[in-house]
Motif scaffolding. Structure first.
Motif, PDB file in Angstrom:
ATOM      1  N   UNK A   1       0.844  -1.182   0.000  1.00  0.00           N
ATOM      2  CA  UNK A   1       0.000   0.000   0.000  1.00  0.00           C
ATOM      3  C   UNK A   1       0.885   1.239   0.000  1.00  0.00           C
ATOM      4  N   UNK A   2       0.433   2.281  -0.689  1.00  0.00           N
ATOM      5  CA  UNK A   2       1.177   3.539  -0.738  1.00  0.00           C
ATOM      6  C   UNK A   2       0.177   4.691  -0.719  1.00  0.00           C
ATOM      7  N   UNK A   3       0.636   5.839  -0.236  1.00  0.00           N
ATOM      8  CA  UNK A   3      -0.200   7.033  -0.175  1.00  0.00           C
ATOM      9  C   UNK A   3       0.424   8.123  -1.018  1.00  0.00           C
ATOM     10  N   UNK A   4      -0.310   8.584  -2.017  1.00  0.00           N
ATOM     11  CA  UNK A   4       0.170   9.675  -2.859  1.00  0.00           C
ATOM     12  C   UNK A   4      -0.292  11.007  -2.271  1.00  0.00           C
ATOM     13  N   UNK A   5       0.601  11.968  -2.221  1.00  0.00           N
ATOM     14  CA  UNK A   5       0.259  13.300  -1.712  1.00  0.00           C
ATOM     15  C   UNK A   5      -0.707  13.993  -2.669  1.00  0.00           C
ATOM     16  N   UNK A   6      -1.436  15.012  -2.203  1.00  0.00           N
ATOM     17  CA  UNK A   6      -2.413  15.708  -3.063  1.00  0.00           C
ATOM     18  C   UNK A   6      -1.789  16.168  -4.375  1.00  0.00           C
ATOM     19  N   UNK A   7      -2.558  16.004  -5.444  1.00  0.00           N
ATOM     20  CA  UNK A   7      -2.102  16.362  -6.787  1.00  0.00           C
ATOM     21  C   UNK A   7      -2.995  17.459  -7.328  1.00  0.00           C
TER      22      UNK A   7
ATOM     23  N   UNK B   1       5.902   8.804  -5.482  1.00  0.00           N
ATOM     24  CA  UNK B   1       6.849   9.898  -5.557  1.00  0.00           C
ATOM     25  C   UNK B   1       6.139  11.232  -5.635  1.00  0.00           C
ATOM     26  N   UNK B   2       6.796  12.207  -6.198  1.00  0.00           N
ATOM     27  CA  UNK B   2       6.223  13.541  -6.338  1.00  0.00           C
ATOM     28  C   UNK B   2       5.543  13.692  -7.693  1.00  0.00           C
ATOM     29  N   UNK B   3       4.672  14.685  -7.783  1.00  0.00           N
ATOM     30  CA  UNK B   3       4.064  15.074  -9.062  1.00  0.00           C
ATOM     31  C   UNK B   3       3.318  13.940  -9.744  1.00  0.00           C
ATOM     32  N   UNK B   4       2.672  13.072  -8.948  1.00  0.00           N
ATOM     33  CA  UNK B   4       1.827  12.034  -9.532  1.00  0.00           C
ATOM     34  C   UNK B   4       2.550  10.814 -10.032  1.00  0.00           C
ATOM     35  N   UNK B   5       3.763  10.561  -9.537  1.00  0.00           N
ATOM     36  CA  UNK B   5       4.497   9.374  -9.975  1.00  0.00           C
ATOM     37  C   UNK B   5       4.379   8.258  -8.938  1.00  0.00           C
ATOM     38  N   UNK B   6       4.340   7.029  -9.431  1.00  0.00           N
ATOM     39  CA  UNK B   6       4.295   5.832  -8.581  1.00  0.00           C
ATOM     40  C   UNK B   6       5.194   4.785  -9.212  1.00  0.00           C
ATOM     41  N   UNK B   7       5.977   4.097  -8.381  1.00  0.00           N
ATOM     42  CA  UNK B   7       6.803   2.983  -8.854  1.00  0.00           C
ATOM     43  C   UNK B   7       6.289   1.713  -8.193  1.00  0.00           C
ATOM     44  N   UNK B   8       6.122   0.668  -8.981  1.00  0.00           N
ATOM     45  CA  UNK B   8       5.628  -0.613  -8.467  1.00  0.00           C
ATOM     46  C   UNK B   8       6.598  -1.724  -8.830  1.00  0.00           C
TER      47      UNK B   8
ATOM     48  N   UNK C   1       4.610   4.711 -13.098  1.00  0.00           N
ATOM     49  CA  UNK C   1       3.295   5.172 -13.529  1.00  0.00           C
ATOM     50  C   UNK C   1       3.205   6.685 -13.328  1.00  0.00           C
ATOM     51  N   UNK C   2       2.455   7.348 -14.184  1.00  0.00           N
ATOM     52  CA  UNK C   2       2.271   8.795 -14.086  1.00  0.00           C
ATOM     53  C   UNK C   2       0.783   9.131 -14.137  1.00  0.00           C
ATOM     54  N   UNK C   3       0.328   9.841 -13.091  1.00  0.00           N
ATOM     55  CA  UNK C   3      -1.068  10.263 -13.021  1.00  0.00           C
ATOM     56  C   UNK C   3      -1.235  11.632 -13.676  1.00  0.00           C
ATOM     57  N   UNK C   4      -2.362  11.816 -14.330  1.00  0.00           N
ATOM     58  CA  UNK C   4      -2.675  13.093 -14.976  1.00  0.00           C
ATOM     59  C   UNK C   4      -3.108  14.100 -13.904  1.00  0.00           C
ATOM     60  N   UNK C   5      -2.486  15.263 -13.889  1.00  0.00           N
ATOM     61  CA  UNK C   5      -2.804  16.274 -12.878  1.00  0.00           C
ATOM     62  C   UNK C   5      -3.936  17.192 -13.321  1.00  0.00           C
TER      63      UNK C   5
END
Length: 844
Positions: free
Chosen positions: A66-72, A117-124, A134-138
């Protein structure tokens, strides 16, 4: 040394299965994920407690990370919760909604680690050997994109980490025993040093990080790849490591039931905290410096330097600890004898080091204590059970047994119980366990070794030299005196048949038939076919089921029993049908570039399509594959592995090759068997043999094998080690097992002769005698080929002479009785070899 030590604060209860992953949410929350398929959010409700606030569902299998992404920006103002699962998916949740808003699909196996990570990035990281970025759209809510795949590991990626302050610097830890450092998606360093699976990573600074491993060590590394220090203190697999905020200390958790606190400057732990759970899966350090640890008993426990539980709760925790039952194999017990243990008076003497374990006998019970260096006293951590130290019987399903082992075979399934009495043959007990639980035969030797190892000293009749421990639960622990580079004695403790088993280097005498690493890019072709064991469904031959007399208690031959041969004749082929498409295609692509014959995207897509049994390849695709079979021997093995798999699943490929290029194809395979000079000779030989085994699955392949039987047997005979040698030009035991499997498949072919066309049937008789002589040659060198290979040759011989008088007479004329008797004596400790040999001699 720190002036403060950690004290118990509270226990979080709410999950109903192992807690496998943890992460912090802001300053007052903890996210936990579990085998119960849920993720839970816990919010601090006071100084010493947390309350469950939300439970997130949606996965179809265990949730492992499980991971928690900071607000984007404004799109995800509360951040996002991400969970990875054995269902291969990453689910994404709004913190306020318990159902996923999206699911990220891309991994082809369990997602076991994740970091935001920062700016909507996630590593799995995944068991599919890869890590993904992975990169989330902001700007709007929609699925994240996989923008990078990091391939290069040859086993499961157990942990991933983004180095602080360096978003483009990613570190991965793998079951292939290595750590890789990636800069913008390219591997810049591969770190070697651990001797078993690397399980967890934690950053210390911008330029240093920690790793922990199944080899029971922690290592400190620089990002340039230098090992700066190694820490020892645990006696079993270390599952998780986490640095403490000021970076001068770190904490680890282990299968040895303890948390340990360390300082960076010292090689030994400064505090050991025993817990009333067997597997401590995950440890994190919260912003306030507290420690949270997820355990296999469905709980999360909190420890702090500045807070502690109330006296009543402290007493409850100590009571839970002292009354917990410790499986005997999980401690460093050796061959426990309660009469030789010290009494409780031994507790009056101070311990020598923090965390030292002491076993004492207290009124016939074995109790375990650990020395608490900070409090200066021995703390009871449980009563030792399962070692049969007290001589008491264990009850299972209403019957008493000397031992009842609990074995966690596979992720996704509950633990299984293996009852065992010392009067039983371990082979039969293991086989019954496999039959009762509908397990694969490839578990047999491992379970036998586990029984022998964990009853050593109690059952001398079946005692053998073994370095195996329980490969499923980790309870047959890593022995701390194992030197670096040797096997730690235990395989991965919780991933079951889908799990990666670290290296298993086979020798001729080894019971295991797994593949060695191939070197180079470390791509390991998928392998293992099932082992051949007694079957209740095999076809019977009257000559192989005679009645015989056995002596009664006075030695008189009065009792007549029926002997049931469960070994042969065998009527079904043994095939090698596993695959790893991404690894195969990836290695083919890599080698194509090396030999300056790059493949187009269409070529790669074509190859991947052909791994699908429902796909119908066209002629030019098969011709392309045929041309690739002419690559240099040094880079040929992924192509051979592709053909091995295709031989079963794409019969049109077999038909085309065997129709258009049969003679050239045979010569090609024979040359591989004879070629010992290329870099990957052993792997090529192994795969060529497995191709031959798999060709029996089709009529075209069958005709090819019968026509070339004499040449194939002659080439295979060259792989027989010289007397007393363990291998020939690097040919290991798994190659010998493949040779024996080839002989069995020929024998099965002869048994099924009546169902063939007249043309094929006429080829069978000549091939039978040729194959019979070849197999007898190997039986005559039993010392060189190993137990499993010998056993398969015996099954093959029995099958060849079944229902065929000429073959039986020929075998007798070739002195088969003496050869079989000598071979059986070589492996007289094996009940299956003894039984199969006896039935074979009776059949003669």
């Amino acid at each position: 040394m720190s002036s403060q030590h950690y004290k118990y604060v509270c226990t979080l209860r709410g999950h109903n299965a192992d807690v496998r992953g943890l992460c912090e949410v802001q300053e007052k929350g903890i996210l936990s994920c579990s085998r119960d398929l849920t993720t839970k959010l816990w919010i601090s409700s006071g100084e010493n407690d947390y309350k469950e606030q939300s439970s997130y569902t949606g996965h179809k299998n265990f949730v492992l990370c499980v991971a928690m992404m900071t607000p984007l920006k404004d799109v995800y103002p509360d951040g996002l919760i991400l969970t990875g699962s054995s269902d291969h998916h990453i689910n994404v949740y709004m913190p306020t909604s318990c159902e996923p808003i999206m699911s990220l699909v891309g991994h082809s196996n369990t997602v076991c680690s994740m970091v935001a990570g920062l700016c909507g990035t996630v590593v799995s990281g995944s068991w599919d050997y890869t890590a993904r970025l992975w990169l989330f759209d902001s700007k709007e809510i929609k699925d994240a994109k996989c923008v990078m795949i990091m391939s290069g590991h040859t086993a499961a990626v157990w942990d991933v980490m983004i180095m602080p302050g360096q978003q483009r610097l990613i570190v991965t830890a793998s079951a292939d025993k290595t750590i890789k450092i990636w800069r913008t998606g390219k591997c810049s360093h591969t770190l070697e040093g651990h001797s078993d699976c690397v399980r967890s990573l934690s950053a210390l600074s911008l330029s240093q990080f920690l790793s922990c491993s199944n080899d029971a060590s922690v290592k400190r590394w620089s990002v340039e790849g230098q090992c700066l220090q190694t820490y020892y203190g645990h006696s079993n697999f270390i599952y998780s490591v986490c640095s403490i905020p000021d970076k001068s200390e770190f904490v680890t958790c282990s299968e040895d039931r303890t948390l340990k606190v360390w300082t960076i400057s010292e090689g030994n732990p400064i505090q050991t905290i025993p817990l009333p759970a067997q597997s401590l899966w995950k440890v994190i350090v919260l912003i306030n410096g507290d420690i949270a640890v997820g355990c296999n008993d469905s709980t999360i426990r909190i420890f702090s330097k500045i807070r502690s539980a109330s006296p009543d709760n402290q007493a409850s925790f100590q009571q839970e600890l002292s009354t917990s039952e410790i499986p005997g194999a999980s401690m460093e017990l050796g061959d426990l004898n309660v009469d030789n243990l010290p009494g409780v008076e031994a507790l009056e003497k101070s311990g020598e080091r923090d965390g030292q374990t002491l076993m004492v006998s207290n009124q016939g019970k074995v109790e375990a204590y650990k020395w608490n260096n900070i409090d200066g006293k021995w703390v009871k951590v449980g009563d030792v059970v399962g070692s049969n130290a007290t001589g008491k019987k264990s009850v299972y399903q209403g019957k008493e047994y000397d031992y009842v082992f609990t074995i966690d075979i596979e992720e996704g399934k509950p633990p299984l119980h293996l009852p065992y009495n010392l009067t039983e043959d371990p082979w039969f007990a293991a086989q019954k366990f496999i039959d009762d639980n509908v397990l694969g035969q490839h578990f047999l030797d491992t379970i036998v070794n586990f029984i022998v190892d964990n009853t050593k000293g109690a059952n001398a009749q079946y005692q053998t030299a073994s370095q195996y421990s329980d490969p499923f639960t980790g309870e047959g622990r890593y022995m701390p005196n194992t030197t670096e580079g040797q096997s730690s004695g235990g395989a991965d403790p919780f991933t079951g048949s889908g799990r990666y088993i670290p290296s298993n280097n086979n020798s001729s005498g080894s019971r295991s038939g797994t593949d060695p690493y191939t070197g180079g890019g470390r791509y390991v072709p998928e392998s293992s076919a099932s082992r051949i064991e007694p079957s209740q469904s095999v076809q019977r031959d009257p000559i192989l089921n005679p009645s015989r007399y056995i002596p009664d208690s006075n030695g008189n031959m009065q009792k007549k029993i029926s002997v049931s041969n469960q070994y042969f004749p065998k009527t079904d082929y043994i095939l090698f049908n596993k695959k790893n498409v991404s690894a195969m295609i990836g290695k083919i692509k890599e080698f194509a570039e090396i030999i300056e014959s790059p493949l187009s995207s269409e070529d790669l897509m074509s190859l991947e399509n052909m791994t699908n049994p429902d796909y119908n390849p066209v002629s030019h695709e098969i011709e392309k594959l045929w041309r690739m079979l002419h690559w240099n021997a040094d880079v040929l093995f992924p192509i051979l592995d592709f053909v091995r798999y295709s031989s079963i699943n794409q019969l049109c490929i077999v038909q085309t090759i065997c129709s258009n290029w049969a003679e050239e194809f045979l010569n090609m395979l024979l040359e591989i068997l004879r070629n010992s000079s290329c870099k990957n000779a052993q792997t090529n030989v192994l795969l060529a043999l497995r191709i031959l085994c798999n060709l029996f699955s089709s009529t075209d392949g069958l005709a090819f094998l019968l026509a070339g039987c004499n040449e194939i047997c002659n080439a295979v005979a060259m792989l027989l080690p010289a007397d007393g040698a363990e291998s020939v030009h690097g040919v290991a035991n798994n190659v010998q097992v493949a040779i024996a499997t080839l002989h069995i498949n020929y024998a099965v072919c002869f048994i099924n002769k009546s169902s063939y066309s007249s043309a094929l049937a006429s080829l069978c008789d000549d091939a039978r005698l040729c194959c019979l002589r070849s197999s007898l040659t190997f039986v005559g060198q039993a010392k060189c080929i190993g137990l499993e290979a010998l056993f398969r040759h015996l099954v093959g011989l029995g099958t060849m002479i079944s229902r065929h008088e000429i073959a039986r007479v020929t075998a007798k004329s070739l002195n088969v009785q003496e050869l079989v008797e000598v071979a059986a004596d070589v492996f007289r400790q094996s009940s299956k070899v003894a039984e199969c040999s006896r039935y074979l001699l009776l059949a003669l």
